[in-house]
Design an enzyme around this catalytic site. Structure first.
Site, PDB file in Angstrom:
ATOM      1  N   ASP A   1       0.281  -1.818   7.309  1.00  0.00           N
ATOM      2  CA  ASP A   1       0.927  -0.953   6.315  1.00  0.00           C
ATOM      3  C   ASP A   1      -0.026   0.172   5.911  1.00  0.00           C
ATOM      4  O   ASP A   1      -1.166  -0.085   5.520  1.00  0.00           O
ATOM      5  CB  ASP A   1       1.276  -1.814   5.071  1.00  0.00           C
ATOM      6  CG  ASP A   1       2.325  -1.160   4.191  1.00  0.00           C
ATOM      7  OD1 ASP A   1       3.133  -1.893   3.601  1.00  0.00           O
ATOM      8  OD2 ASP A   1       2.322   0.094   4.110  1.00  0.00           O
TER       9      ASP A   1
ATOM     10  N   HIS B   1       0.863   2.666   3.665  1.00  0.00           N
ATOM     11  CA  HIS B   1       1.218   3.247   2.363  1.00  0.00           C
ATOM     12  C   HIS B   1       0.078   2.982   1.376  1.00  0.00           C
ATOM     13  O   HIS B   1      -0.199   1.831   1.052  1.00  0.00           O
ATOM     14  CB  HIS B   1       2.504   2.614   1.830  1.00  0.00           C
ATOM     15  CG  HIS B   1       3.700   2.901   2.670  1.00  0.00           C
ATOM     16  ND1 HIS B   1       4.010   2.173   3.800  1.00  0.00           N
ATOM     17  CD2 HIS B   1       4.646   3.870   2.569  1.00  0.00           C
ATOM     18  CE1 HIS B   1       5.110   2.667   4.349  1.00  0.00           C
ATOM     19  NE2 HIS B   1       5.511   3.696   3.633  1.00  0.00           N
TER      20      HIS B   1
HETATM   21 CO1  B1M Z   1       7.286   4.997   4.138  1.00  0.00          CO
HETATM   22  N1  B1M Z   1       8.616   3.671   3.809  1.00  0.00           N
HETATM   23  N2  B1M Z   1       7.316   4.562   5.901  1.00  0.00           N
HETATM   24  N3  B1M Z   1       5.998   6.352   4.229  1.00  0.00           N
HETATM   25  N4  B1M Z   1       7.682   5.498   2.324  1.00  0.00           N
HETATM   26  C1  B1M Z   1       8.990   3.507   2.374  1.00  0.00           C
HETATM   27  C2  B1M Z   1       8.152   2.407   1.751  1.00  0.00           C
HETATM   28  C3  B1M Z   1      10.498   3.092   2.481  1.00  0.00           C
HETATM   29  C4  B1M Z   1      10.952   2.194   1.319  1.00  0.00           C
HETATM   30  C5  B1M Z   1      11.361   4.353   2.606  1.00  0.00           C
HETATM   31  C6  B1M Z   1      12.831   3.955   2.866  1.00  0.00           C
HETATM   32  O1  B1M Z   1      13.174   3.690   3.986  1.00  0.00           O
HETATM   33  N5  B1M Z   1      13.584   3.868   1.816  1.00  0.00           N
HETATM   34  C7  B1M Z   1      10.539   2.361   3.848  1.00  0.00           C
HETATM   35  C8  B1M Z   1      10.274   0.857   3.784  1.00  0.00           C
HETATM   36  C9  B1M Z   1      11.559   0.062   4.011  1.00  0.00           C
HETATM   37  C10 B1M Z   1      11.250  -1.400   3.799  1.00  0.00           C
HETATM   38  O2  B1M Z   1      10.501  -2.013   4.560  1.00  0.00           O
HETATM   39  N6  B1M Z   1      11.728  -1.943   2.713  1.00  0.00           N
HETATM   40  C11 B1M Z   1       9.463   3.108   4.604  1.00  0.00           C
HETATM   41  C12 B1M Z   1       9.366   3.202   6.003  1.00  0.00           C
HETATM   42  C13 B1M Z   1      10.436   2.537   6.811  1.00  0.00           C
HETATM   43  C14 B1M Z   1       8.288   3.861   6.580  1.00  0.00           C
HETATM   44  C15 B1M Z   1       8.026   3.969   8.076  1.00  0.00           C
HETATM   45  C16 B1M Z   1       8.304   2.738   8.912  1.00  0.00           C
HETATM   46  C17 B1M Z   1       8.776   5.218   8.549  1.00  0.00           C
HETATM   47  C18 B1M Z   1       8.714   5.402  10.023  1.00  0.00           C
HETATM   48  O3  B1M Z   1       7.655   5.657  10.571  1.00  0.00           O
HETATM   49  N7  B1M Z   1       9.852   5.210  10.615  1.00  0.00           N
HETATM   50  C19 B1M Z   1       6.518   4.284   8.092  1.00  0.00           C
HETATM   51  C20 B1M Z   1       5.672   3.000   8.111  1.00  0.00           C
HETATM   52  C21 B1M Z   1       4.204   3.290   8.318  1.00  0.00           C
HETATM   53  C22 B1M Z   1       3.420   1.990   8.077  1.00  0.00           C
HETATM   54  O4  B1M Z   1       3.079   1.692   6.949  1.00  0.00           O
HETATM   55  N8  B1M Z   1       3.184   1.224   9.118  1.00  0.00           N
HETATM   56  C23 B1M Z   1       6.381   4.983   6.750  1.00  0.00           C
HETATM   57  C24 B1M Z   1       5.413   5.919   6.535  1.00  0.00           C
HETATM   58  C25 B1M Z   1       5.280   6.567   5.359  1.00  0.00           C
HETATM   59  C26 B1M Z   1       4.240   7.696   5.166  1.00  0.00           C
HETATM   60  C27 B1M Z   1       2.896   7.327   5.771  1.00  0.00           C
HETATM   61  C28 B1M Z   1       4.747   8.968   5.771  1.00  0.00           C
HETATM   62  C29 B1M Z   1       4.244   7.843   3.622  1.00  0.00           C
HETATM   63  C30 B1M Z   1       3.076   7.107   2.930  1.00  0.00           C
HETATM   64  C31 B1M Z   1       1.902   8.045   2.654  1.00  0.00           C
HETATM   65  C32 B1M Z   1       0.760   7.302   1.999  1.00  0.00           C
HETATM   66  O5  B1M Z   1       0.964   6.320   1.298  1.00  0.00           O
HETATM   67  N9  B1M Z   1      -0.472   7.766   2.234  1.00  0.00           N
HETATM   68  C33 B1M Z   1       5.541   7.122   3.226  1.00  0.00           C
HETATM   69  C34 B1M Z   1       6.083   7.232   1.932  1.00  0.00           C
HETATM   70  C35 B1M Z   1       5.480   8.242   0.985  1.00  0.00           C
HETATM   71  C36 B1M Z   1       7.149   6.446   1.531  1.00  0.00           C
HETATM   72  C37 B1M Z   1       7.933   6.506   0.229  1.00  0.00           C
HETATM   73  C38 B1M Z   1       8.871   7.698   0.252  1.00  0.00           C
HETATM   74  C39 B1M Z   1       7.143   6.589  -1.091  1.00  0.00           C
HETATM   75  C40 B1M Z   1       6.117   5.491  -1.279  1.00  0.00           C
HETATM   76  C41 B1M Z   1       5.212   5.917  -2.434  1.00  0.00           C
HETATM   77  O6  B1M Z   1       4.095   6.341  -2.261  1.00  0.00           O
HETATM   78  N10 B1M Z   1       5.780   5.811  -3.689  1.00  0.00           N
HETATM   79  C42 B1M Z   1       8.677   5.129   0.294  1.00  0.00           C
HETATM   80  C43 B1M Z   1      10.021   5.133  -0.371  1.00  0.00           C
HETATM   81  C44 B1M Z   1       9.949   4.401  -1.698  1.00  0.00           C
HETATM   82  O7  B1M Z   1       9.102   3.565  -1.939  1.00  0.00           O
HETATM   83  N11 B1M Z   1      10.867   4.684  -2.555  1.00  0.00           N
HETATM   84  C45 B1M Z   1       8.611   4.741   1.714  1.00  0.00           C
HETATM   85  C46 B1M Z   1       5.068   6.289  -4.853  1.00  0.00           C
HETATM   86  C47 B1M Z   1       4.084   5.226  -5.322  1.00  0.00           C
HETATM   87  C48 B1M Z   1       3.399   5.663  -6.604  1.00  0.00           C
HETATM   88  O8  B1M Z   1       4.883   4.052  -5.617  1.00  0.00           O
HETATM   89  O9  B1M Z   1       3.764   2.713  -3.744  1.00  0.00           O
HETATM   90  O10 B1M Z   1       5.687   1.762  -5.105  1.00  0.00           O
HETATM   91  P1  B1M Z   1       4.488   2.618  -5.036  1.00  0.00           P
HETATM   92  O11 B1M Z   1       3.410   2.055  -6.100  1.00  0.00           O
HETATM   93  C49 B1M Z   1       3.720   1.736  -7.452  1.00  0.00           C
HETATM   94  C50 B1M Z   1       4.206   0.301  -7.604  1.00  0.00           C
HETATM   95  O12 B1M Z   1       4.722  -0.247  -6.427  1.00  0.00           O
HETATM   96  C51 B1M Z   1       2.983  -0.444  -8.083  1.00  0.00           C
HETATM   97  O13 B1M Z   1       2.280   0.545  -8.855  1.00  0.00           O
HETATM   98  C52 B1M Z   1       2.381   1.784  -8.184  1.00  0.00           C
HETATM   99  C53 B1M Z   1       2.239   2.941  -9.162  1.00  0.00           C
HETATM  100  O14 B1M Z   1       3.093   2.809 -10.235  1.00  0.00           O
HETATM  101  N12 B1M Z   1       2.090  -1.009  -7.085  1.00  0.00           N
HETATM  102  C54 B1M Z   1       1.258  -2.059  -7.353  1.00  0.00           C
HETATM  103  C55 B1M Z   1       1.845  -0.593  -5.826  1.00  0.00           C
HETATM  104  N13 B1M Z   1       0.897  -1.358  -5.267  1.00  0.00           N
HETATM  105  C56 B1M Z   1       0.502  -2.263  -6.194  1.00  0.00           C
HETATM  106  C57 B1M Z   1      -0.473  -3.278  -6.152  1.00  0.00           C
HETATM  107  C58 B1M Z   1      -0.656  -4.058  -7.300  1.00  0.00           C
HETATM  108  C59 B1M Z   1       0.104  -3.836  -8.442  1.00  0.00           C
HETATM  109  C60 B1M Z   1       1.070  -2.837  -8.477  1.00  0.00           C
HETATM  110  O15 B1M Z   1      -1.583  -5.068  -7.342  1.00  0.00           O
HETATM  111  C61 B1M Z   1      -2.473  -5.278  -6.273  1.00  0.00           C
END
Ligand code: B1M
Length: 220
Positions: free
Chosen positions: A104, A106
């Site tokens: 992963d 992300h």
């Molecule tokens: Co991708 N991605 N992505 N992506 N991406 C998601 C996660 C996805 C939900 C989008 C979608 O389809 N709706 C989906 C996953 C589906 C699933 O499995 N449920 C997805 C997919 C499919 C993919 C790829 C497979 C796309 C592809 O290549 N076909 C690919 C996978 C790559 C891989 O990881 N192997 C991919 C790639 C990417 C990018 C690299 C382009 C980019 C990431 C860039 C980076 O991180 N450097 C990306 C992004 C940006 C997203 C979305 C749009 C945004 C994620 C994000 O950063 N959110 C995402 C859609 C979504 O989540 N709505 C999506 C903002 C961030 C602040 O929130 O990370 O949730 P978040 O963190 C929060 C909380 O979760 C919590 O606090 C944080 C801040 O408040 N939290 C924790 C997080 N970690 C924590 C740990 C803790 C406690 C709290 O304790 C240890």
């Protein structure tokens, strides 16, 4: 410009993948005396979340995702040093080893959580992304960590959180660490099912949860 106007511009800069604009707005927020954590939570993060929605709707594709992510991380680069400040000599609240699980990449959320934990006085060892279980364990051992934190954003990779806990049990080391799990697909039910100690939904709750876990650690 008032705070809300600034927060809207921040979200817009991330949504548009405007790296230079995000940096300028982060610098402006510091000059305006706005708490960096507030700038992240109320300014930049909503832009990243809107990016997620546009991706879900098929409006945004990978290039836009990457550009928004880069703009978000550029803002974090400006705000993190201010947030963590000069903590030399300050007592540590505890040691957290954190990373995104294997397979992963992300790392935006993980990086925000790591920065807020550091700002709250924790000694944070950030392992980055695509981190294998064995690396989490060897680094936790090396740094005498109190908490292991794992972020996962894919339903396929979150099983790495479960594997790590099983591995710690096999090694007889499960009780040595408090385990915090997070990431968009991670729920409290998942955390309970896999035997984690905490699943805070966002970065601010991650700080509160880490302090609570430390209370439990110190009680021993
Ligand atoms: Co991708 N991605 N992505 N992506 N991406 C998601 C996660 C996805 C939900 C989008 C979608 O389809 N709706 C989906 C996953 C589906 C699933 O499995 N449920 C997805 C997919 C499919 C993919 C790829 C497979 C796309 C592809 O290549 N076909 C690919 C996978 C790559 C891989 O990881 N192997 C991919 C790639 C990417 C990018 C690299 C382009 C980019 C990431 C860039 C980076 O991180 N450097 C990306 C992004 C940006 C997203 C979305 C749009 C945004 C994620 C994000 O950063 N959110 C995402 C859609 C979504 O989540 N709505 C999506 C903002 C961030 C602040 O929130 O990370 O949730 P978040 O963190 C929060 C909380 O979760 C919590 O606090 C944080 C801040 O408040 N939290 C924790 C997080 N970690 C924590 C740990 C803790 C406690 C709290 O304790 C240890």
């Amino acid at each position: 410009m008032n705070r809300n106007e600034l927060f809207n511009l921040m979200a817009d800069a991330v949504l548009k993948g405007d790296k230079a604009g995000s940096i300028k707005l982060a610098e402006d927020s510091i000059e305006m005396g706005i708490d960096p954590r507030t700038a992240i939570e109320e300014g930049f993060t909503p832009g990243m979340n809107k990016t997620g929605e546009l991706w879900d709707e098929g409006v945004y594709f990978l290039p836009e995702l990457v550009m928004s992510a880069e703009a978000m991380k550029a803002a974090m680069g400006v705000l993190k040093p201010v947030m963590t400040g000069n903590r030399a000599g300050a007592a540590s609240s505890g040691t957290v080893v954190i990373g995104t699980v294997e397979g992963d990449i992300h790392d935006i959320g993980k990086t925000i959580v790591a920065a807020l934990l550091e700002a709250a006085g924790f000694n944070v060892v950030d392992l980055g992304f695509d981190v294998p279980e064995e690396k989490f364990i060897s680094e936790a051992e090396a740094h005498n960590a109190d908490i292991i934190g794992m972020s996962a954003l894919l339903t396929t990779t979150m099983f790495g959180q479960k594997r790590l806990i099983s591995r710690l049990r096999e090694l007889g080391k499960r009780d040595k660490y408090k385990i915090m799990v997070g990431g968009a697909p991670v729920s409290e039910k998942w955390a309970k099912d896999i035997g984690a100690d905490s699943a805070p939904g966002d970065a601010m709750n991650a700080v509160r949860a880490a302090k609570e876990l430390m209370g439990a650690v110190k009680a021993y």
